[in-house]
Enzyme design. Sequence first.
Site, PDB file in Angstrom:
ATOM      1  N   ASP A 304      44.485  42.041  40.362  1.00 34.02           N
ATOM      2  CA  ASP A 304      44.723  41.387  39.087  1.00 34.02           C
ATOM      3  C   ASP A 304      46.233  41.500  38.794  1.00 34.02           C
ATOM      4  O   ASP A 304      46.976  42.224  39.475  1.00 34.02           O
ATOM      5  CB  ASP A 304      43.876  41.990  37.961  1.00 34.02           C
ATOM      6  CG  ASP A 304      43.684  40.991  36.818  1.00 34.02           C
ATOM      7  OD1 ASP A 304      44.413  39.977  36.772  1.00 34.02           O
ATOM      8  OD2 ASP A 304      42.824  41.224  35.966  1.00 34.02           O
TER       9      ASP A 304
HETATM   10  C1  BGC Z   1      43.368  38.472  34.098  1.00 31.30           C
HETATM   11  C2  BGC Z   1      42.629  37.811  35.237  1.00 31.30           C
HETATM   12  C3  BGC Z   1      43.280  36.494  35.586  1.00 31.30           C
HETATM   13  C4  BGC Z   1      44.740  36.739  35.910  1.00 31.30           C
HETATM   14  C5  BGC Z   1      45.487  35.482  36.323  1.00 31.30           C
HETATM   15  C6  BGC Z   1      44.868  38.524  34.345  1.00 31.30           C
HETATM   16  O1  BGC Z   1      45.551  38.943  33.212  1.00 31.30           O
HETATM   17  O2  BGC Z   1      42.867  39.773  33.918  1.00 31.30           O
HETATM   18  O3  BGC Z   1      41.279  37.635  34.896  1.00 31.30           O
HETATM   19  O4  BGC Z   1      42.622  35.915  36.675  1.00 31.30           O
HETATM   20  O5  BGC Z   1      45.364  37.280  34.764  1.00 31.30           O
HETATM   21  O6  BGC Z   1      45.662  34.623  35.271  1.00 31.30           O
END
Ligand code: BGC
Length: 755
Positions: A304
């Site tokens: 993440d």
């Molecule tokens: C979130 C994810 C997301 C990623 C990309 C993160 O802050 O936790 O769920 O896929 O950002 O946007």
Amino acid sequence: MDCVKQALLVGGYKNVINRLMIKKLLLSFSILLLLSSLSAQQLSDRAWARADSLLGQMTLDEKVGQMTLFTSDWVVTGPTLRPGYRDDILAGKVGAIFNAHTSEYNHQLQKMAVEETRLGIPLLFGYDVVHGYRTIFPIPLGESASWDLQGIEQTARIAAVEASAAGLNWTFAPMVDIARDPRWGRVAEGAGEDTYLGSLISAARVRGFQGQNIGDENTILACVKHYAAYGAAQAGRDYNTVDISDRTLREIYLPPFKAAKDAGVYSFMTAFNDVDAVPCSGNSYLLQDILRKEWGFQGMVVTDYTSINEMVPHGIVANNAEAATLAVNAGVDMDMQGAVYYDYLAKQVKEGLVSVETVDQSVRYILALKYELGLFDDPYRYGSKEREAEEVFSQAHLNVALESSIKSLVLLKNERGALPISASKSIAVVGPLADNKAEMLGNWFGDGRADDVITPLMAFRAIGADVYYAKGCETSGEDESRISEAVVAAEQADIIVAFVGESGYMSGEAASRSDITLPGPQRALISALEATGKPLVLVLMNGRPLDLSWEVAHCDAILEAWFPGTMGGPAIVEVLMGEANPSGRLPITFPRSVGQVPIFYNAKNTGRPFDANNKYTSKYLDVENTPLFPFGFGLSYAEITYGKPVLSKTEFSASETVKISIRVTNTGDVATTETVQLYVHDLVGSVTRPLKELKGFQQVTLAPGATQQVEFEIGVNDLAFYTRDMTWKAEPGDFEIQLGPNSRDVQTATIKLTD
Ligand code: BGC
């Protein structure tokens, strides 16, 4: 699309709604849905061979480049890349870009990677296509309330068709985190609290995104997230510590990930949190022992957003260089946005802290996936202006969005005959969410646009309803000065429909709430409306279970609409006016108060189960143990009666199954879809077991007066659990079977599994 707009312009929207209803029946013409049960997808020998041949030509820096994922930005003029990233792509230091979308822009970036780098390796393009790309469906929690697996697969399929037309080949979805705590804002993104339902939905969404063949131009890689147990954040505070037993991890939180893996998902995203004191992006127990060794996962693991870097504040490494070592050795193949691999991985390899083989293995997964997507044959195959114009936000997709929104609606209360509303009645349409296009998209709405949304007020007006509108107040703040305008509207009408709830930003990431009552001056609005004495219907839009104890006592009907997406307005109006019958069932428990949280249906009995006459039993002094609305609950405009459960046998051995049937009758005067639910309680186990666990459900559509026999089959696998020694098996003994319309109102029968 054109006809919707046109109809709105000329005020003939009622016709559009009717036409959409008819079109719903014809959907199969426009949407090619292949509801096959795919077996686990393996990367092909040819993909590995291509990856290996490229690996042989790559420098260490180029390898690290493949393991690096950077974002693109969106400014007023459209998509744009930070100057540094442009140079990085040209230098082969980036393997994937996320948030870049539109076919034209992605084509430009791909051209740089393919035509202007030494090895010409194409980029992956990822994006959070979570509940639609441009055609926005209900938020995942809302869609899960449909319990309609085919419908859920279909909307993911459409999301993939639209996203791939716009140049994307990878989505950061499905989010499959089991969520038992409504304070956590990310409950909105998943399938709710139940492992069984959540696992089926997880697989359905993977099948929808990835289709039958990932090499097809209208399919995209799915990325199941957030691995693992992110939903168990302490106190429902986002990013917080997770400390659960291995049994709970494996029994409650991991199965939806395993279901995604079994459905052939090609990528996993690590979670921000720690589990048993090890952050997920450095957790070799999760990433190696379980994911690779136990489950045999062959695809790619991405982190993440900056979660490798975050292992420094987690306090498990001293700096980013150490974080890079921990992550890659734990099994993280790609670093999202953190630039930790970019900055330190080559150095750590040179210092002997990371082996070249470890790096090579990660790069092999990434290259093999690019091969399977067909990017080495034609790097520009995803997205074209023609496809974008034809397939994105098409009429056929809007039809499905309408249907999906209708199915997500859950009728929680309906008294004094408040609903459906007769066409002859005048209606006060009030509240902060009655005509708020942007909020109806919720959060993580991809390329969804507020302008596309049809609000309930628009839909009421389009059918020519006799409407008095006033907003009354906002969803937040303290300003009550305009409540009187809503009261004036209410006084002129026969019935009041108040659209209240949360704003989109109040759920989703970084949106935990410690108070889950209706925010802002909305209760004051409802009080003022109640004082008019007119029938009062609440339509809720929100991303989590709310504490509605007060509201239940102050209104006649409640329709839970979640954040219903682009076609939410017509969907809600159809249900309010009785053109459609609500059939949604709660995928998550609604508590009586936040103090009961976490509260979920598959709880255990404890050694001192509730006894009203005994103080020293498990309970609160100030609130009941039961929830306000139980898991699986939802009303309709029909009346359903259940017969007695009938068993094919009461004793069975491990090689046999038991058939359980029950007759359900529609005694009402409208057709309805009933979700018959089956739960199991293992009465005595080698470890304590939940009082009930969902093990099956069936949806039947019944005409007025119709009866149907609904049949389930239970085998030993449905009774298995992690026993005392952590083996997955069923133990002989007695099991209570519970059948009913929700997790509370069940009828029981007992079966015995013999040795
Ligand atoms: C979130 C994810 C997301 C990623 C990309 C993160 O802050 O936790 O769920 O896929 O950002 O946007």
